[in-house]
Write a protein that holds these residues in place. Sequence first.
Motif, mmCIF file in Angstrom:
data_model
loop_
_atom_site.group_PDB
_atom_site.id
_atom_site.type_symbol
_atom_site.label_atom_id
_atom_site.label_comp_id
_atom_site.label_asym_id
_atom_site.label_seq_id
_atom_site.Cartn_x
_atom_site.Cartn_y
_atom_site.Cartn_z
ATOM 1 N N LYS A 10 0.836 -1.194 0.000
ATOM 2 C CA LYS A 10 0.000 0.000 0.000
ATOM 3 C C LYS A 10 0.876 1.251 0.000
ATOM 4 N N ALA A 11 0.561 2.194 -0.867
ATOM 5 C CA ALA A 11 1.228 3.496 -0.877
ATOM 6 C C ALA A 11 0.175 4.569 -0.623
ATOM 7 N N GLU A 12 0.430 5.433 0.357
ATOM 8 C CA GLU A 12 -0.495 6.525 0.620
ATOM 9 C C GLU A 12 -0.410 7.553 -0.511
ATOM 10 N N ALA A 13 -1.373 8.472 -0.542
ATOM 11 C CA ALA A 13 -1.430 9.432 -1.648
ATOM 12 C C ALA A 13 -0.186 10.308 -1.713
ATOM 13 N N GLY A 14 0.380 10.648 -0.564
ATOM 14 C CA GLY A 14 1.613 11.438 -0.563
ATOM 15 C C GLY A 14 1.375 12.892 -0.942
ATOM 16 N N ASN A 15 2.463 13.625 -1.054
ATOM 17 C CA ASN A 15 2.398 15.034 -1.421
ATOM 18 C C ASN A 15 2.334 15.178 -2.930
ATOM 19 N N ALA A 16 1.544 16.126 -3.405
ATOM 20 C CA ALA A 16 1.427 16.348 -4.845
ATOM 21 C C ALA A 16 2.766 16.779 -5.414
ATOM 22 N N PHE A 17 3.074 16.260 -6.591
ATOM 23 C CA PHE A 17 4.340 16.593 -7.225
ATOM 24 C C PHE A 17 4.104 16.770 -8.719
ATOM 25 N N VAL A 18 4.553 17.896 -9.256
ATOM 26 C CA VAL A 18 4.357 18.198 -10.674
ATOM 27 C C VAL A 18 5.694 18.608 -11.272
ATOM 28 N N PRO A 61 7.336 20.527 -14.225
ATOM 29 C CA PRO A 61 6.945 21.474 -15.270
ATOM 30 C C PRO A 61 7.240 20.938 -16.661
ATOM 31 N N GLY A 62 6.236 21.015 -17.538
ATOM 32 C CA GLY A 62 6.409 20.583 -18.915
ATOM 33 C C GLY A 62 6.415 19.086 -19.121
ATOM 34 N N GLN A 63 6.135 18.310 -18.052
ATOM 35 C CA GLN A 63 6.145 16.853 -18.146
ATOM 36 C C GLN A 63 4.725 16.293 -18.000
ATOM 37 N N PRO A 64 4.444 15.144 -18.633
ATOM 38 C CA PRO A 64 3.108 14.568 -18.545
ATOM 39 C C PRO A 64 2.803 14.035 -17.150
ATOM 40 N N ARG A 65 1.528 13.976 -16.834
ATOM 41 C CA ARG A 65 1.087 13.426 -15.558
ATOM 42 C C ARG A 65 1.129 11.902 -15.610
ATOM 43 N N LEU A 66 1.655 11.279 -14.563
ATOM 44 C CA LEU A 66 1.680 9.829 -14.454
ATOM 45 C C LEU A 66 0.700 9.379 -13.376
ATOM 46 N N ASP A 67 0.146 8.170 -13.565
ATOM 47 C CA ASP A 67 -0.770 7.663 -12.545
ATOM 48 C C ASP A 67 0.011 7.299 -11.281
ATOM 49 N N GLN A 68 -0.697 7.228 -10.153
ATOM 50 C CA GLN A 68 -0.054 6.996 -8.862
ATOM 51 C C GLN A 68 -0.467 5.642 -8.313
ATOM 52 N N SER A 119 -7.160 11.990 -4.137
ATOM 53 C CA SER A 119 -5.765 11.623 -3.892
ATOM 54 C C SER A 119 -4.877 11.848 -5.106
ATOM 55 N N GLY A 120 -5.486 12.303 -6.240
ATOM 56 C CA GLY A 120 -4.717 12.535 -7.443
ATOM 57 C C GLY A 120 -4.542 11.314 -8.317
ATOM 58 N N ARG A 121 -5.244 10.221 -8.003
ATOM 59 C CA ARG A 121 -5.148 9.004 -8.809
ATOM 60 C C ARG A 121 -6.231 8.996 -9.882
ATOM 61 N N PHE A 122 -5.934 8.341 -11.017
ATOM 62 C CA PHE A 122 -6.928 8.214 -12.072
ATOM 63 C C PHE A 122 -8.112 7.390 -11.582
ATOM 64 N N VAL A 123 -9.311 7.816 -11.981
ATOM 65 C CA VAL A 123 -10.528 7.066 -11.674
ATOM 66 C C VAL A 123 -10.739 6.031 -12.775
ATOM 67 N N THR A 124 -10.957 4.786 -12.395
ATOM 68 C CA THR A 124 -11.122 3.704 -13.370
ATOM 69 C C THR A 124 -12.489 3.774 -14.029
ATOM 70 N N ASP A 125 -12.521 3.586 -15.334
ATOM 71 C CA ASP A 125 -13.778 3.486 -16.071
ATOM 72 C C ASP A 125 -14.243 2.031 -16.001
ATOM 73 N N PRO A 126 -15.270 1.716 -15.198
ATOM 74 C CA PRO A 126 -15.671 0.311 -15.024
ATOM 75 C C PRO A 126 -16.263 -0.302 -16.281
ATOM 76 N N ALA A 127 -16.705 0.524 -17.232
ATOM 77 C CA ALA A 127 -17.316 0.008 -18.452
ATOM 78 C C ALA A 127 -16.292 -0.280 -19.544
ATOM 79 N N SER A 128 -15.032 0.105 -19.342
ATOM 80 C CA SER A 128 -14.033 -0.083 -20.397
ATOM 81 C C SER A 128 -13.594 -1.541 -20.452
ATOM 82 N N PRO A 129 -13.219 -2.036 -21.625
ATOM 83 C CA PRO A 129 -12.680 -3.397 -21.733
ATOM 84 C C PRO A 129 -11.271 -3.441 -21.142
#
Length: 464
Positions: free
Chosen positions: A94-102, A104-111, A203-213
Amino acid sequence: RYERRIAWDENVADDDVHTGLARGAFQVVPNLLSFEAGALAQRARTDIRGSAPGILVGNIDNVTQVYSAYAGPTLSTNVGALQLGAAYRLGYTKAEAGNAFVVPGQPRLDQYDDAFSHLATASVGMAANTGVLPFGWTVSGAYEREDAGQLDQRFESKGVELDVVAPVSPTVALVGRVGYEDIEVSQRDALTGPGGVPVVDVSGRFVTDPASPRLLAYDQDGIYWDAGVLWKPSRRTSLEARVGRRYGSMTYTGSLTYQPNANSAFQVGVYDDVLTFGQQLNDNIAALPTAFGSTGRNPFNPGFGSCVGGANGGTGGCFDPAFQSISTAAYRARGVTAVYSTNFGPWNASAGAGYAQRKFRAPNGVAGSFSVNGVRDESWFGQGQLGYRIDDSSAINTSVFASLFDSGILGAPDVTTIGATTAYSRLFGRRLSATAALGLFSDKVEGFESDLTGTAALVMRYQF
């Protein structure tokens, strides 16, 4: 160990830190059934593109709290000349949400969120020295599955293999392996909002689309093999080197263990595997001995993110390859680690160093997000620790560490961190102790100003 850090300055947040390491084994039925377990609590960096602070005091970005544990029984017995074995392991990370980290100029990665894993193995074999056959053999099978919370990721692996050991002299044997395995990693898509932007939770994590394959991240099945040599000139020295083909390319693995005396040990491991962050962390914990002493703990960041030496010169292991960053995606992990630990009179010392590379496997079509598929990150790390017991009541300990991280993502910065600490401790009677410590840490993210931090601590402790 639990720490509640209460700031004197309103501009610095209060903080909670949990650290701990445990590894144990219990013989339920001697020489037949045993039960073992292990656990780790540790602060770790979330994004390999960001800073890797050596001190966790103040408003620290890019770190989170990680917990990992495993437990399970092991069965081992003989039926005539046959050796039978079976094991099961349940793991959780288990990893907690942690501190937000961005960046600059880089894409967002899932946590990373959490993951449950199951590993079941069974084997039957015969040693080479039984007189039945001129070689030893083992047939084994394994099934492993991990279900992760982030994007409903699933890792599933199953396979069977034959191992052969053919002695050619009292100290040298030829070794070989052939097997079949099927590995599949999949996940669901992220839920998207207006403009195709992925939806994130609090928490900054992507929400899963339950209907996606389910989307395939990795699918590999087929025959693999390797061959090599095993050299054991004495009970204290063992060297094994193998070359083969697996995961669609050549593989190189090996190990060296050398114990020159009862108080010293040196080990090197070369690995190549396909796994996840949770699996690698569980494997690292399970590979530790049930007694460890030289942890090289930083008094200002009392965790276990680097190398751990065995007690009284026993073998140990390193967590650096897993903790170079917390990854949600599965990856092929390759690298080498070396650990040395020793005790001689009032002195104790340990050192660890290594190189780790991860090539990520992820779907290319995850809606609105950057895919790490094919990205190859790297890290180089090293640490050293030296301690001296002045007398029965006092001791001094010094440690140094350094690491370099390359995320492999286009335009992302390299990250370098260096640090050194020294601490003097003294006992006053049976319950009262004091520690005075100094530390110096440098953290450099390419393209940004470097941080240089000096620290000092004076601690009194009363033990009940």
